[in-house]
Scaffold this motif. Structure first.
Motif: not given
Length: 333
Positions: A135-136, A329-333, A222-226, A141-142
């Motif tokens: 969730v985090d 941030s968690p999105s970078e881990v 989200i990752v693919c779109r970014h 990302l969101y």
């Protein structure tokens, strides 16, 4: 007298028989339970493997907990959740060790209930912490622009309270009376848990697993779109888009694959298994489930560069702090 997880012989007036002996009796009840009968072999080999697994789990996660606790730069919401996961897995490992010790040292139904409740609470907290981390990562990302705010810290604290509150409640249920010690017919594949208790735990696992699948699917989108947007802005070739997202997608596959491969066999067997089935099936599905707590620190902690940096400082003491330092941030881990 030894107190161990063995098989109950339903055809011998309720008298328990050792695990190795019961394996040769095809028509007998094979639910794991406590017994004060002497074992044909001093120690059940499956119990040895569970204890060894618990020892490795406890050692791995104790390091992670110590590093997060003593490193000021790791006091972020993301590492609070990783610390919760490591704490839960540490307790699960200790529970496996204590369960082994109490099986062969102390013969007590009370201690058996406490040990089982401790393991249920620990593994529930571990799985729930994995969901909280998912969730985090999704919200990081969101809502990337507002992630580093006081609101994020509040919802992380709320998730931790719910995670450990629910886990403690489920762990207390066997101790408070939801057990089959006085009603053997209601026992599940793991005594002293009742079949209804085990089905509740298995159903909760499937709900969490489906929710994690849904969130990670959204994270992947989200990752693919970014990555595609960045590739267009920087005029990369189309193939660069796949290179940029390959690592993230591989990580998601490893996370879900490991979690599912570890827990799905045991969760499915909890739903379809009966107490009369050979206990080897329960052991064979439960042991891989414990491996998830062994792999979690590798996936969520030891692969993290900031934790690697802290370990380097702890072990070598030769780190020289230079340059700026920022918690990712968690999105970078």
């Amino acid at each position: 007298m030894n107190e161990s997880l063995v098989v109950n012989d339903s055809s011998a007036a309720g008298e328990p028989v050792p695990w190795m002996e019961a394996e040769s009796l095809n028509q007998h009840n094979s639910s794991l339970e406590l017994s004060t009968a002497p074992l044909e072999f001093p120690v059940n080999p499956w119990d040895i493997m569970l204890c060894m697994s618990g020892t490795v789990i406890a050692c791995e996660n104790a390091i992670v907990v110590a590093i997060i606790f003593y490193t000021p730069t790791l006091r972020t919401p993301m590492f609070a959740l990783i610390g919760s996961l490591a704490t839960a897995d540490l307790l699960a490992g200790m529970g496996l060790i204590l369960n082994f010790v109490f099986q062969y040292v102390i013969s007590s139904e009370t201690i058996s209930l406490i040990t089982v409740g401790f393991l249920v609470a620990s593994f529930t907290a571990s799985i729930s912490s994995l969901l909280a981390i998912t969730v985090d990562r999704y919200f990081s990302l969101y809502n990337a622009l507002t992630y580093f705010s006081d609101k994020t810290l509040q919802y992380v604290h709320l998730m931790l309270i719910v995670t450990w509150g629910v886990s403690l409640l489920l762990g207390l249920l066997p101790v408070l009376g939801w057990n089959c010690l006085h009603e053997p017919a209601s026992c599940s594949i793991v005594r002293p848990l009742t079949r209804s208790n085990v089905m509740l735990l298995a159903t909760s696992f499937f709900a969490i697993f489906v929710l994690m699948l849904t969130l990670y699917f959204k994270i992947c989108k989200i990752v693919c779109r970014h990555a595609h947007q960045i590739a267009l802005q920087q005029h990369f070739f189309v193939t660069s888009h796949y290179v940029a997202t390959k690592k993230g997608i591989s990580t998601l596959a490893i996370i879900l694959g490991t979690f599912g491969a570890s827990w799905l066999p045991f969760a499915i067997y909890c739903l379809v298994g009966e107490r009369e089935y050979p206990s080897v099936y329960t052991y064979a599905t439960l042991l891989p489930a414990t491996y998830n707590s062994m792999i979690n620190p590798i996936i969520y902690a030891y692969r993290n560069t900031e934790i690697q940096r802290s370990i380097y400082m702890l072990l070598c003491g030769c780190f020289q702090a230079n340059g700026s330092y920022r918690s990712r941030s968690p999105s970078e881990v």
